[in-house]
Design a protein around this motif. Structure first.
Motif, mmCIF file in Angstrom:
data_model
loop_
_atom_site.group_PDB
_atom_site.id
_atom_site.type_symbol
_atom_site.label_atom_id
_atom_site.label_comp_id
_atom_site.label_asym_id
_atom_site.label_seq_id
_atom_site.Cartn_x
_atom_site.Cartn_y
_atom_site.Cartn_z
ATOM 1 N N UNK A 261 18.123 58.690 101.523
ATOM 2 C CA UNK A 261 19.372 59.121 102.150
ATOM 3 C C UNK A 261 19.161 59.556 103.584
ATOM 4 N N UNK A 262 18.062 60.285 103.839
ATOM 5 C CA UNK A 262 17.756 60.711 105.208
ATOM 6 C C UNK A 262 17.546 59.508 106.122
ATOM 7 N N UNK A 263 16.873 58.474 105.577
ATOM 8 C CA UNK A 263 16.596 57.276 106.380
ATOM 9 C C UNK A 263 17.879 56.495 106.653
ATOM 10 N N UNK A 264 18.696 56.334 105.615
ATOM 11 C CA UNK A 264 19.901 55.501 105.734
ATOM 12 C C UNK A 264 21.014 56.181 106.515
ATOM 13 N N UNK A 265 21.189 57.482 106.285
ATOM 14 C CA UNK A 265 22.313 58.202 106.894
ATOM 15 C C UNK A 265 21.821 59.163 107.976
ATOM 16 N N UNK A 266 20.951 58.674 108.825
ATOM 17 C CA UNK A 266 20.377 59.523 109.871
ATOM 18 C C UNK A 266 21.423 60.140 110.776
ATOM 19 N N UNK A 267 22.516 59.423 111.034
ATOM 20 C CA UNK A 267 23.564 59.933 111.924
ATOM 21 C C UNK A 267 24.582 60.802 111.197
ATOM 22 N N UNK A 268 24.453 60.897 109.883
ATOM 23 C CA UNK A 268 25.382 61.728 109.130
ATOM 24 C C UNK A 268 26.630 60.985 108.687
ATOM 25 N N UNK A 269 27.317 61.539 107.681
ATOM 26 C CA UNK A 269 28.495 60.897 107.100
ATOM 27 C C UNK A 269 29.774 61.696 107.317
ATOM 28 N N UNK A 270 29.649 62.884 107.920
ATOM 29 C CA UNK A 270 30.793 63.790 107.985
ATOM 30 C C UNK A 270 31.473 63.761 109.355
ATOM 31 N N UNK A 271 32.787 63.942 109.319
ATOM 32 C CA UNK A 271 33.554 64.090 110.555
ATOM 33 C C UNK A 271 33.409 65.521 111.056
ATOM 34 N N UNK A 272 33.896 65.788 112.273
ATOM 35 C CA UNK A 272 33.833 67.148 112.816
ATOM 36 C C UNK A 272 34.628 68.129 111.948
ATOM 37 N N UNK A 273 35.766 67.681 111.446
ATOM 38 C CA UNK A 273 36.566 68.555 110.572
ATOM 39 C C UNK A 273 35.813 68.895 109.305
ATOM 40 N N UNK A 274 35.167 67.885 108.696
ATOM 41 C CA UNK A 274 34.420 68.116 107.459
ATOM 42 C C UNK A 274 33.199 68.999 107.703
ATOM 43 N N UNK A 275 32.572 68.835 108.878
ATOM 44 C CA UNK A 275 31.443 69.711 109.213
ATOM 45 C C UNK A 275 31.900 71.164 109.342
ATOM 46 N N UNK A 276 33.087 71.368 109.905
ATOM 47 C CA UNK A 276 33.622 72.725 110.040
ATOM 48 C C UNK A 276 33.906 73.329 108.666
ATOM 49 N N UNK A 277 34.472 72.531 107.768
ATOM 50 C CA UNK A 277 34.727 72.997 106.403
ATOM 51 C C UNK A 277 33.425 73.324 105.692
ATOM 52 N N UNK A 278 32.409 72.481 105.894
ATOM 53 C CA UNK A 278 31.110 72.705 105.279
ATOM 54 C C UNK A 278 30.488 74.005 105.774
ATOM 55 N N UNK A 279 30.512 74.229 107.083
ATOM 56 C CA UNK A 279 29.941 75.449 107.648
ATOM 57 C C UNK A 279 30.654 76.688 107.105
ATOM 58 N N UNK A 280 31.972 76.602 106.979
ATOM 59 C CA UNK A 280 32.735 77.735 106.435
ATOM 60 C C UNK A 280 32.332 78.017 104.988
ATOM 61 N N UNK A 281 32.125 76.955 104.195
ATOM 62 C CA UNK A 281 31.723 77.124 102.796
ATOM 63 C C UNK A 281 30.320 77.723 102.696
ATOM 64 N N UNK A 282 29.406 77.269 103.559
ATOM 65 C CA UNK A 282 28.040 77.804 103.557
ATOM 66 C C UNK A 282 28.041 79.280 103.941
#
Length: 401
Positions: A261-282
Motif C-alpha cells: 500500500x505504501x508503494x502503490x499509494x505513495x501520494x495518498x488517497x485522501x482529499x484535503x477535506x478528508x485529511x481534515x476530518x481524519x486529523x480531527x478524529x485522531x
C-alpha cells in the motif's frame, strides 16, 4: 409459526440473520427459550454481547470454550457447536450431565453458519446435534447457497419433524469478478456472465503470466503474487472502485500488504477535506485515550494519512474500532484485514481483493472451501450505496480453474 424447521439459504447481506432475529424476539415475547448456535468462538462472543445489550444480562447466557455464563430463567443461550454437541452427548452418556435439564422450555434453535456442514471438522458435530436433539424442537438453519440444499432438507426431514427450504438465489448487490492478466485486469467471466473468459481457452495453453509453471506450482506454498496485487490496487484507484477490503489469511501477509500500500499509494488517497476530518478524529482519540497514541506504531499513523490502515488480531481493540469507524465513514479508502477479522466485524466495501485463495488448513495448504469464498465475496458491494460490487483474484489462482 406452525412448528416446522426451516433451512434458509441466501447470499450474505440478504437478511438471513434479520429473519432469525425476528423469530428469536417473538420467542422471548412468548417467554420460551431459544438456543443460538454458531461454529466459531468469536462469533458466539459477539452475538452474546449484542443480545445482552438488547435483552439484558439476566436474559442471556453463553457457553463456549471455557466460558460458562448461565443462570436460571434466561430466555436466550448462545453456544458454540462444539459446546452443544458435548452437552447433548453428556445427556445421553453414562456420566451425570452438567446440564441435566438443559433443554427444558427450549422450543427453538437457530443454527448460524450452517454451510460449515460441508467442512470435515464440523460435519460430524452438526450431524450429532440434529440427530440427538429432541425432534420436537424447531430449527432455523442459516446457510449460503449450495447445490445440495434439497438433499440436506430431505435428510433433516427424516431425522426431525417437517423441514422446509426457503431459498433466495439472487445477490443483494450484483458483483463483477476480475483477475490479473500480465499488467492488466480482465473480467473472469464472458459478457453473458455464464462462461469463463475466452482467454482461458487460448491455444497458447491458457493465460499469459509472468510466472513459470514451476513458480505457479510453488505459489501455493510461498504466498500471494505481489506484482499482481500492486496492479490491482492501482486499477482500483484509477477506476473509482474504492473503498476496498484487502483480505489475507494471516497477520504476516497483512503487514506485507501494508508495505504494498505504501508503494502503490505513495501520494495518498485522501482529499484535503478528508485529511481534515481524519486529523480531527485522531485529535479526539488522543484526548479521550492519551496513552494510546504512545503505543500506536508510527507507520500506522503514516498509513492513515495516506488513506489506508491494517485491522487484524495483532492490533489493539480500541485501535481496530477506531480504524473500522473511519472506514465505515468513507474517510479511509483501503482496509487491510485478516479473514477472521472480516468475518468477526462484518465490514463491507465496494471492492474485495483476495490476493490468494489457498490457506493453511488441517490437511495442509488447500484452496479455501466454496462457502468461505462466498462469505468473503459477500463483503463486496454495500446495499444502498453501490450499484455493483467488485471481486479481484490473482492470475495463478484463476489459472487452476
Amino acid at each position: 409459526q406452525n412448528g416446522n424447521s426451516v433451512l434458509v439459504s441466501a447470499y450474505g447481506g440478504s437478511g438471513k440473520s434479520v429473519a432469525a432475529d425476528v423469530c428469536l424476539c417473538k420467542n422471548v415475547v412468548d417467554e420460551c427459550c431459544t438456543l443460538f448456535i454458531t461454529p466459531y468462538d468469536h462469533l458466539a462472543r459477539e452475538k452474546f454481547r449484542s443480545l445482552q445489550a438488547i435483552f439484558g444480562p439476566s436474559n442471556v447466557g453463553g457457553i463456549w470454550g471455557s466460558m460458562r455464563n448461565t443462570h436460571k430463567g434466561e430466555k436466550l443461550i448462545v453456544l458454540t457447536l462444539e459446546s452443544l454437541a458435548e452437552i447433548i452427548q453428556g445427556l445421553d452418556g453414562p456420566r451425570t450431565s452438567e446440564y441435566p435439564y438443559f433443554f427444558d422450555g427450549v422450543n427453538l434453535v437457530v443454527l448460524d453458519k450452517f454451510h460449515t456442514f460441508s467442512e470435515k471438522s464440523y460435519n460430524g458435530l452438526w450431524e450429532n446435534v440434529l440427530m440427538l436433539m429432541d425432534a420436537r424442537i424447531s430449527v432455523i438453519a442459516l446457510t449460503l447457497p449450495s447445490s445440495n440444499e434439497e438433499k440436506v432438507v430431505s435428510w433433516m426431514d427424516k431425522k426431525r419433524e417437517a423441514c422446509k427450504l426457503v431459498s433466495h438465489k439472487s445477490e443483494p448487490v450484483p458483483r463483477r469478478y476480475f483477475f490479473c492478466h500480465g499488467s492488466a485486469l480482465e473480467p473472469l467471466l464472458d459478457t453473458k456472465g455464464t462462461q469463463l473468459n475466452s482467454i482461458f481457452s487460448e491455444s497458447s495453453g491458457g493465460y499469459d503470466n509472468s510466472m513459470t509453471r514451476e513458480q505457479e506450482d510453488s505459489f501455493f506454498w510461498v504466498g500471494y503474487d505481489r506484482p499482481s496485487l500492486k496492479h490491482a490496487l492501482s486499477f482500483l484507484e484509477e477506476n473509482a472502485m474504492l473503498p476496498a477490503l484487502l483480505v489475507f489469511f494471516d497477520v504476516k501477509e497483512c503487514n506485507e500488504g501494508m508495505e504494498d500500500g505504501f508503494i502503490t499509494f505513495g501520494d495518498g488517497l485522501l482529499s484535503q477535506r478528508e485529511l481534515a476530518e481524519l486529523d480531527a478524529s485522531i485529535n479526539t482519540l488522543a484526548q479521550n485515550v492519551p496513552d494510546l497514541m504512545e503505543q500506536v506504531d508510527a507507520k500506522d499513523l503514516e498509513a492513515l494519512r495516506k488513506g489506508f490502515a491494517a485491522c487484524h488480531e495483532g492490533k489493539m481493540p480500541i485501535w481496530k474500532n477506531f480504524v473500522l469507524d473511519l472506514f465505515q465513514k468513507n474517510i479511509l479508502k483501503l482496509l487491510v484485514v485478516t479473514e477472521n477479522t472480516l468475518f468477526h466485524t462484518g465490514v463491507v466495501a465496494r471492492t474485495v481483493i483476495l490476493p490468494a485463495t489457498c490457506k493453511v488448513m488441517e490437511n495442509g495448504v488447500c484452496p479455501i472451501p466454496c462457502h468461505q469464498a462466498l462469505q468473503l465475496f459477500g463483503s463486496a458491494g454495500r446495499r444502498g450505496y453501490d450499484i455493483e460490487g467488485n471481486v479481484f483474484a490473482p492470475t495463478p489462482i484463476v489459472g487452476t480453474i
